[in-house]
Design an enzyme around this catalytic site. Structure first.
Site, mmCIF file in Angstrom:
data_model
loop_
_atom_site.group_PDB
_atom_site.id
_atom_site.type_symbol
_atom_site.label_atom_id
_atom_site.label_comp_id
_atom_site.label_asym_id
_atom_site.label_seq_id
_atom_site.Cartn_x
_atom_site.Cartn_y
_atom_site.Cartn_z
ATOM 1 N N GLU A 226 0.851 -1.193 0.000
ATOM 2 C CA GLU A 226 0.000 0.000 0.000
ATOM 3 C C GLU A 226 0.885 1.241 0.000
ATOM 4 O OE1 GLU A 226 -3.251 0.039 2.823
ATOM 5 O OE2 GLU A 226 -3.497 2.209 2.639
ATOM 6 N N ARG A 304 -7.236 3.460 13.125
ATOM 7 C CA ARG A 304 -8.164 2.337 12.965
ATOM 8 C C ARG A 304 -8.167 1.451 14.209
ATOM 9 N NH1 ARG A 304 -11.497 -0.210 9.102
ATOM 10 N NH2 ARG A 304 -10.996 1.222 7.421
ATOM 11 N N PHE A 338 -5.307 -3.574 9.285
ATOM 12 C CA PHE A 338 -4.865 -2.189 9.440
ATOM 13 C C PHE A 338 -5.028 -1.671 10.875
ATOM 14 C CE2 PHE A 338 -4.903 2.366 7.936
ATOM 15 C CZ PHE A 338 -3.885 2.311 7.008
ATOM 16 N N GLU A 705 -10.664 -7.876 4.242
ATOM 17 C CA GLU A 705 -9.937 -7.920 5.498
ATOM 18 C C GLU A 705 -10.654 -8.610 6.658
ATOM 19 O OE1 GLU A 705 -9.458 -3.578 5.014
ATOM 20 O OE2 GLU A 705 -7.499 -3.924 5.921
HETATM 21 N N1 MTE Z 1 -6.397 -11.466 -1.193
HETATM 22 C C1 MTE Z 1 -5.355 -11.867 -1.935
HETATM 23 N N2 MTE Z 1 -5.445 -13.015 -2.596
HETATM 24 N N3 MTE Z 1 -4.205 -11.126 -2.010
HETATM 25 C C2 MTE Z 1 -4.063 -9.944 -1.320
HETATM 26 O O1 MTE Z 1 -3.025 -9.297 -1.402
HETATM 27 N N4 MTE Z 1 -5.117 -8.341 0.237
HETATM 28 C C3 MTE Z 1 -6.128 -8.158 1.276
HETATM 29 C C4 MTE Z 1 -7.491 -8.601 0.782
HETATM 30 N N5 MTE Z 1 -7.418 -9.908 0.212
HETATM 31 C C5 MTE Z 1 -5.162 -9.505 -0.510
HETATM 32 C C6 MTE Z 1 -6.329 -10.308 -0.497
HETATM 33 C C7 MTE Z 1 -6.231 -6.790 1.732
HETATM 34 S S1 MTE Z 1 -5.127 -6.248 2.896
HETATM 35 C C8 MTE Z 1 -7.200 -5.943 1.277
HETATM 36 S S2 MTE Z 1 -7.347 -4.378 1.873
HETATM 37 C C9 MTE Z 1 -8.169 -6.368 0.274
HETATM 38 O O2 MTE Z 1 -7.917 -7.678 -0.204
HETATM 39 C C10 MTE Z 1 -8.138 -5.363 -0.880
HETATM 40 O O3 MTE Z 1 -8.942 -5.715 -1.921
HETATM 41 P P1 MTE Z 1 -10.504 -5.348 -1.972
HETATM 42 O O4 MTE Z 1 -10.629 -3.931 -1.527
HETATM 43 O O5 MTE Z 1 -10.831 -5.555 -3.374
HETATM 44 O O6 MTE Z 1 -11.174 -6.294 -1.036
HETATM 45 N N1 LUZ Z 2 -5.582 2.307 4.336
HETATM 46 C C1 LUZ Z 2 -5.840 3.588 4.585
HETATM 47 C C2 LUZ Z 2 -6.310 1.316 4.874
HETATM 48 O O1 LUZ Z 2 -5.128 4.456 4.101
HETATM 49 N N2 LUZ Z 2 -6.894 3.899 5.360
HETATM 50 C C3 LUZ Z 2 -7.683 2.974 5.935
HETATM 51 O O2 LUZ Z 2 -8.632 3.306 6.636
HETATM 52 C C4 LUZ Z 2 -7.376 1.628 5.701
HETATM 53 N N3 LUZ Z 2 -8.094 0.658 6.266
HETATM 54 C C5 LUZ Z 2 -7.778 -0.607 6.050
HETATM 55 C C6 LUZ Z 2 -6.700 -0.898 5.229
HETATM 56 N N4 LUZ Z 2 -5.984 0.055 4.649
HETATM 57 MO MO1 MOS Z 3 -5.283 -3.780 3.018
HETATM 58 S S1 MOS Z 3 -4.248 -3.664 4.782
HETATM 59 O O1 MOS Z 3 -6.158 -2.371 3.283
HETATM 60 O O2 MOS Z 3 -4.100 -3.318 1.939
#
Ligand code: MTE
Ligand code: LUZ
Ligand code: MOS
Length: 768
Positions: A226, A304, A338, A705
């Site tokens: 990120e 968070r 997070f 998440e």
């Molecule tokens: N699933 C896979 N296979 N790979 C990933 O890197 N990241 C997770 C989740 N699932 C991830 C995953 C995280 S930290 C987040 S925030 C969400 O996917 C982001 O994708 P979305 O917003 O489309 O759910």
């Molecule tokens: N990233 C961010 C995040 O910048 N703000 C958020 O609130 C958040 N929450 C979950 C995962 N990534």
């Molecule tokens: Mo997920 S920790 O919001 O990339």
């Protein structure tokens, strides 16, 4: 619908940064990281490395053409160290050579003289020395000071959770290719194309429009890309900008593990007050977050944590304070949840301690205190709660009483093998807590042969967001999914993207795709009305047919698209979506930050071998609030993966920094993640169909998440098994529960007089 990538993934045809065919003349980079965690750089010896065959140039901070700064929230992170190093692995120099092997060999020839400075690895020590990244923040509800006097029981304790390595399968990677007029195209494995573009533009000192960041897909991000993909983008961009040659850097696993930050370790003091009926009266917590050496996303993660301080429960009086503590570890960063999972671990620790002190089962306290619709969170938002619905459905569906009896009767007849059971209710807020980030854009082209191309700001990282985007377009346009194709995520097509994070990518980008397709469909219907001499209201697009008053006409999708083009009406749309109704006031720490919450309850069971301390996770059985899932197969994959990743964090993954700030668990032989043998033997997932959230795309709730937090239940199930063997075990709340810790908790050692108390485990070397 299957994940659109599944065929390519299983046959090895999917393309990651390292698979992109090389442009002729491509050079390879490798970073030289600081060998110590804190110190003054006296002299950097580059001559031997520079003379290594194949080395083209070695870059240091002095070569930076713009600003030596990649800090996103706070400008406190140099790309390349200048006079001081703040963590082991902090990049000091960037070698560029004609081969990857030459670049790495040259890195090994670099020497640096550093005068060491004191190293802090413990967040509480950092706090005591006033080393805070940002001022502390406090969330309040009710009057906690007055409430303590009304409590029948007050529980005080401490909970520690360690960090977690992301271990995305694809390591950090970036590849910059010069274009004409000083432009650069940069392929990156980033969750935040725009943040990476912005970081490179700042370091190079060029406008953002000079740089394109293009993301095909990620072999996993989990939050680790990120913010922390930016450094590698900036480094290859800097070298390519100066040399006007393509430059690529794909980190080796050990470089990646040593140089990048991880999930934040937290150490927390808590205080929980209950009335005589075991209802919560008051809760207080002081969270010490181990931020590492720079801010990175720590302030947002700390925030968070506060948002999730009370987890799935209602507490009428709350004071939660969080400190983001600066230590000499690599800057810790986003990781699935997070900061939310860390808060939930604390709340469950408090509940389990209360249960033990009061001689009741934890689930009695949990169930009594689940939040209800209308209950206020400490940040002012009112719950629309599915907590009780999920809990009672799980109780019934999985026969909780029977499961508990089975555990009890097994334990009664088994002296050396014990079972444990725990419930884990979850509640997770969906939206970026920074309101301004809740926006997204999509670009949809309908080509005149009727095929469709979709671009969004969402990054595919295995979570299936591209599949969902494709489904949205196919559904709104009412065409077959194989007419739709997804584009890579490029800053040229979609500008100013929020990171793919916060589980919100499908909602935000999906709503933008929906708006774009609705706009195009509206124009198509207008053209159909002209072609059919009818009113627009009478026209419907359905399954690639044009219906007039519900009846088929001679027009189909393809003919209508062609007619629209010939009438010179636009077949393209760029749409913008911003989540309505979300707001938050940081001065009062009150507002309505989340579009909605995701709920669920899991029942976790384990078996512990009390001779060896080893264990197996028998089952995780969950009732999960999907809303109306638009892709049950993809969502199930997310839940299974989240559960296993959460169990890994809570049980076997033991991140270990020594007191000099050096990462000891720096390979896959010393950092153990769940494998096929350690995943739960059974994962049962029952959807709770809910219909309250139209801010979720097609009412299909975010799923990325939240399921990770079911893993926390495994920690408490293990504790319960330990207590079944040794009811007086002094086992505290210190995750992960490695087999080593289990063994020491089963057979507590008398404290030797000479060593520090509380030093039973090698893991204590890690100061979390
Ligand atoms: N699933 C896979 N296979 N790979 C990933 O890197 N990241 C997770 C989740 N699932 C991830 C995953 C995280 S930290 C987040 S925030 C969400 O996917 C982001 O994708 P979305 O917003 O489309 O759910
Ligand atoms: N990233 C961010 C995040 O910048 N703000 C958020 O609130 C958040 N929450 C979950 C995962 N990534
Ligand atoms: Mo997920 S920790 O919001 O990339």
């Amino acid at each position: 619908m299957k994940n659109i990538d599944s065929g390519n993934h299983t046959t090895g045809r999917s393309i990651y940064v390292d698979d992109i065919p090389l442009v002729a003349g491509t050079l390879f980079g490798a970073a030289f990281g600081s060998p110590v965690a804190h110190g003054h750089i006296e002299h950097l010896h580059l001559a031997d490395a520079a003379a290594h065959p194949g080395v083209v140039r070695i870059f240091t901070y002095q070569d930076i053409t713009g600003e030596n700064q990649i800090g996103g929230i706070i400008p406190d992170e140099p790309l390349l160290a200048e006079h001081v190093v703040d963590f082991c692995g902090m990049p000091i120099a960037f070698v560029v050579a004609t081969s990857e092997a030459a670049a790495h060999a040259a890195v090994r020839k670099i020497k640096v003289d550093i005068t060491p400075l004191p190293v802090i690895t413990d967040p509480r020590e950092a706090h005591a020395q006033g080393e805070l990244i940002v001022p502390p923040r406090t969330f309040r509800l009710g009057d906690p000071d007055a409430a303590w006097s009304q409590c029948a029981h007050i529980i005080e304790g401490r909970a520690d959770s360690n960090g977690q390595e992301h271990l995305y399968i694809e390591t950090q990677a970036a590849y910059a290719i010069p274009e004409e007029n000083e432009g650069l195209k940069i392929y990156s494995s980033t969750q935040s194309p725009t943040a990476s573009q912005r970081a490179a533009s700042r370091v190079l000192g060029v406008p953002m429009h000079q740089l394109e960041v293009d993301v095909i897909r990620l072999g996993g991000g989990f939050g680790g890309k990120e913010d922390q993909a930016n450094a590698w983008v900036a480094l290859v961009a800097l070298a390519a900008h100066i040399l006007r040659k393509p430059v690529k850097y794909v980190l080796h696993r050990m470089e990646d593990m040593a140089m990048t930050g991880k999930r934040h370790p937290y150490s927390t003091d808590f205080r929980l007050g209950l009335d005589k009926d075991l209802k919560f009266v008051a809760f207080e917590a002081d969270y010490y977050q181990n931020a590492g050496a720079a801010a990175d996303l720590s302030p947002a993660i700390m925030e968070r944590t506060l948002f999730h301080a009370t987890s799935t429960y209602f507490v009428p009086n709350v004071r939660a304070t969080a400190y983001s503590c600066r230590t000499h570890l690599p800057p810790n960063t986003a990781f699935r949840g997070f900061g939310g999972p860390q808060a939930k671990f604390v709340m469950e620790s408090a509940i389990n301690q209360a249960a033990e002190q009061l001689g009741v089962e934890a689930e009695v306290i949990q169930k009594k205190n689940l939040n209800k619709t209308g209950d206020e969170f400490p940040y002012g938002q009112k719950a629309v709660s599915e907590a009780r619905a999920c809990w009672t459905r799980a109780e019934e569906l999985y026969n909780l009483e029977t499961l508990k009896k089975e555990v009890a009767s097994f334990n009664a007849q088994s002296p050396m093998v014990k079972k444990g059971l725990a419930l884990m209710p979850i509640c997770f807020g969906i939206s970026f807590t920074n309101t301004s980030m809740n926006q997204a854009r999509a670009l949809v082209h309908v080509y005149y042969d009727g095929s469709v191309k979709v671009s969004t700001g969402a990054v595919e990282m295995g979570q299936g967001v591209n599949t969902k985007m494709l489904q949205v377009a196919a559904r709104v346009l009412s065409i077959s999914p194989d007419k739709v194709r997804l584009q890579t995520t490029s800053t040229n097509r979609i500008a100013n993207t929020s990171p793919t994070a916060a589980s919100a990518a499908a909602d935000l980008n999906g709503k933008a795709v929906q708006l774009a397709c609705e706009a195009i469909a509206g124009r198509l219907r207008e053209v159909a009305a002209l072609e059919l001499n009818a009113t627009v209201d009478a026209i419907e697009l359905k399954n690639e047919q044009v219906l007039l008053h519900g009846k088929p006409t001679e027009l189909d999708w393809k003919k209508l698209v062609t007619a629209t083009f010939l009438r010179r009406v636009s077949l393209s749309e760029h749409a913008h979506y911003a989540t309505p109704d979300v707001h938050f006031d940081k001065r009062t720490e009150k507002g309505h930050p989340f579009a909605y919450h995701v709920y669920g309850t899991s029942i976790n069971t384990v078996t512990v071998d009390c001779l060896r301390g080893t264990y197996t996770v028998d089952a995780v059985r969950a009732v999960h609030d999907y809303g109306q899932s638009m892709n049950p197969a993809v969502d199930r994959g997310q839940i299974e993966g989240g559960i296993v990743q959460g169990i890994g964090w809570m049980t076997m993954e033991e991140l270990l920094y020594d007191k000099t700030g050096r990462l000891r668990s720096n390979t896959l032989s010393t950092y153990k993640v769940p494998d096929l043998y350690s995943v739960p033997a059974e994962i049962a997932i029952e959807p709770l169909q809910t219909d309250t959230d139209n801010l979720a795309i097609f009412r299909s709730k975010a799923v990325g998440e939240p399921p990770l937090m079911y893993g926390i239940g495994t920690y408490f199930a293990l504790r319960n098994a330990i207590k079944a063997f040794n009811p007086t075990s002094p086992v505290g709340f210190d995750a992960p529960m490695t087999p080593e810790k289990v063994l020491l908790a089963l057979y507590p050692q008398p404290t030797p007089a000479v060593t520090e108390p509380h030093e039973p485990s090698l893991s204590r070397l890690a100061t979390h």
